[in-house]
Design an enzyme around this catalytic site. Structure first.
Site, short mmCIF file in Angstrom:
data_model
loop_
_atom_site.label_atom_id
_atom_site.label_comp_id
_atom_site.label_asym_id
_atom_site.label_seq_id
_atom_site.Cartn_x
_atom_site.Cartn_y
_atom_site.Cartn_z
N PRO A 193 -3.67 -0.17 19.13
CG PRO A 193 -5.77 -1.00 18.57
CD PRO A 193 -4.92 -0.62 19.73
CE LYS A 210 4.69 3.39 13.40
NZ LYS A 210 4.93 2.95 12.05
CE1 TYR A 269 -5.04 3.93 8.47
CE2 TYR A 269 -5.38 3.98 10.85
CZ TYR A 269 -4.74 3.46 9.74
OH TYR A 269 -3.79 2.47 9.90
CG HIS A 272 -2.09 -0.88 1.08
ND1 HIS A 272 -3.35 -0.43 0.73
CD2 HIS A 272 -2.21 -2.22 1.21
CE1 HIS A 272 -4.18 -1.46 0.65
NE2 HIS A 272 -3.51 -2.56 0.95
CE1 TYR A 317 -1.09 4.07 9.03
CE2 TYR A 317 0.25 2.96 7.38
CZ TYR A 317 -0.92 3.04 8.12
OH TYR A 317 -1.91 2.10 7.95
C1 DHB Z 1 -4.89 -2.77 10.85
C2 DHB Z 1 -4.83 -2.42 12.17
C3 DHB Z 1 -4.40 -1.17 12.52
O1 DHB Z 1 -4.32 -0.80 13.81
C4 DHB Z 1 -4.02 -0.25 11.57
O2 DHB Z 1 -3.62 0.98 11.94
C5 DHB Z 1 -4.07 -0.61 10.24
C6 DHB Z 1 -4.50 -1.88 9.89
C7 DHB Z 1 -5.38 -4.13 10.45
O3 DHB Z 1 -5.59 -4.97 11.33
O4 DHB Z 1 -5.57 -4.36 9.26
#
Ligand code: DHB
Length: 398
Positions: free
Chosen positions: A300, A304, A208, A79, A392
């Site tokens: 999450p 990271k 997001y 991505h 990121y």
């Molecule tokens: C996923 C989880 C995340 O916390 C994130 O920022 C991006 C993707 C995932 O599980 O796909």
């Protein structure tokens, strides 16, 4: 009379056979440093534990260049950006153009499967279903730990170095004396409701979304399976959520004048993921070193956790390699400070992304508007976009 343990001698005794422990074991074996991995759970339990799915390019390189497996390249999905959605509008960020970097969507359980297969292929000593119940003498040059296998037999691993890679409920971490440790923690008033669904992708990139109804993340797993999350109460019960209720909640959070619609399908997994930030300092004591979730938890947002663990594996591997080849423990002595620098950058990135994207629980209208102001600041400035893109996709490894 208590059973006498069977003795196993090695150079590095690794407690925990998740991705961090297995990656370290793989790298050590490649340069001929003997090691044993002892894991409490069985292979299937770990394989079926759903975690985040974003790998920084540096984590992908660690898997491919060290010869774990190339499956991440053939089955992972590269991505080059994300979509920040707020006020019902899309704001695409192009990571390749902004910072010349990409990430790869490849679920953490796949990383585990590849690593476990590589250790087995290369004759690694990895013991699942074995519980460590004692760690001894870490302040000496002959540290040890004892574990019991599924048959109830007792073993003692005698090593030069012990590594705690045993996850957020780490047994290893709990053995550090009070006098040498400091813990930093925060709990948050919200959590994520995560689902897996059999549905096509709703959009090419991950979304997001900040909305008046709370945060949502539209992620993916494959062409036919998608991963999505929405901000919820930490005490939410998944049984109270029918498929219709989940889809209507998710859709509300991405609604906008552009008429964007989620592609839906049967939901086959529902979980509430708690939010907790935790850091243990230092990440070492005597001859014991902590890596990954054993030393810290990052909630999450921004995915990271595994990336941080792999960055630490790299630093610790280089320190161990130097120690076993030269006898100098200089790099081992610097491990904790170096690793913690990245941990705190990741904690900050998580905190920043979360406060910008989530709805404050006390529904403070000022704070909600402030977050929109911040999203506008970030997306309308190239510097702002680059700051997010660099964090990121991952800061350079030490
Ligand atoms: C996923 C989880 C995340 O916390 C994130 O920022 C991006 C993707 C995932 O599980 O796909």
């Amino acid at each position: 009379m208590a059973q006498a343990p069977r003795i196993l001698k090695t150079k590095v005794g690794i407690i925990g056979g998740g991705p961090a422990g297995l990656m370290l074991s793989h790298l050590l074996s490649k340069v001929g440093i003997e090691n044993i991995v002892v894991e409490k759970n069985d292979h299937e339990t770990i394989r079926n534990t759903h975690r985040a799915g974003i790998l920084e390019a540096q984590a992908v390189t660690m898997l491919t260049e060290s010869g774990v497996d190339g499956r991440v390249l053939t089955h992972g999905d590269e991505h080059a950006g994300i979509d920040l959605r707020f006020n019902g509008e899309s704001h695409p960020l192009d990571f390749r153009e902004l910072v010349d970097a990409t990430v790869t969507l490849y679920a953490q359980n796949e990383v585990f499967v590849d690593l476990a297969a590589a250790r087995s292929r290369d004759g690694g000593d990895v013991r699942f279903n074995c519980e460590v119940n004692e760690i001894l003498d870490v302040e000496t040059s002959t540290p040890k730990f004892r574990f019991t296998n599924a048959e109830g037999e007792l073993f003692e691993v005698q090593a030069d170095v012990i590594v705690g890679a045993d996850g957020s409920r780490s047994f290893a971490r709990r053995q550090m004396p009070d006098a040498v440790k400091q813990d930093f923690k925060v709990t948050y008033p919200f959590a994520w409701f995560g689902i897996l669904t059999e549905a096509p992708k709703s959009a090419p990139e991950l979304i997001y979304a900040n909305s008046p109804h709370g945060f949502a993340l539209i992620s993916q797993r494959s062409e036919t399976v998608q991963r999505m999350y929405f901000q919820c109460d930490p005490n939410e019960n998944v049984d109270n959520w029918s498929e219709d209720r989940i889809w209507s909640e998710l859709q509300k959070r991405v609604d906008g004048p552009d008429g964007f619609e989620l592609k839906t399908g049967p939901i086959f997994d529902k979980t509430v993921l708690g939010f907790r930030s935790f850091v243990r300092q230092p990440l070492s004591h005597g001859r014991m070193f902590l890596i990954g979730d054993a030393g810290h938890t990052v909630p999450p947002t921004g995915a990271k956790g595994l990336n941080l663990a792999f960055a630490e594996v790299k630093v610790l591997f280089e320190a161990l390699d130097s120690y076993f080849s030269t006898g100098s423990d200089k790099l081992l002595g610097g491990y904790s400070d170096l690793a913690l620098k990245r941990v705190w950058k990741a904690q900050n990135f998580f905190y920043w992304m979360t406060s910008m994207l989530h709805t404050p629980v006390n529904a403070d209208p000022f704070m909600a508007q402030r977050a929109l102001g911040e999203l506008d600041t970030v997306t309308s400035s190239r510097y702002g976009q680059q700051y997010l893109a660099e964090s990121y996709t991952g800061w350079p490894h030490a």
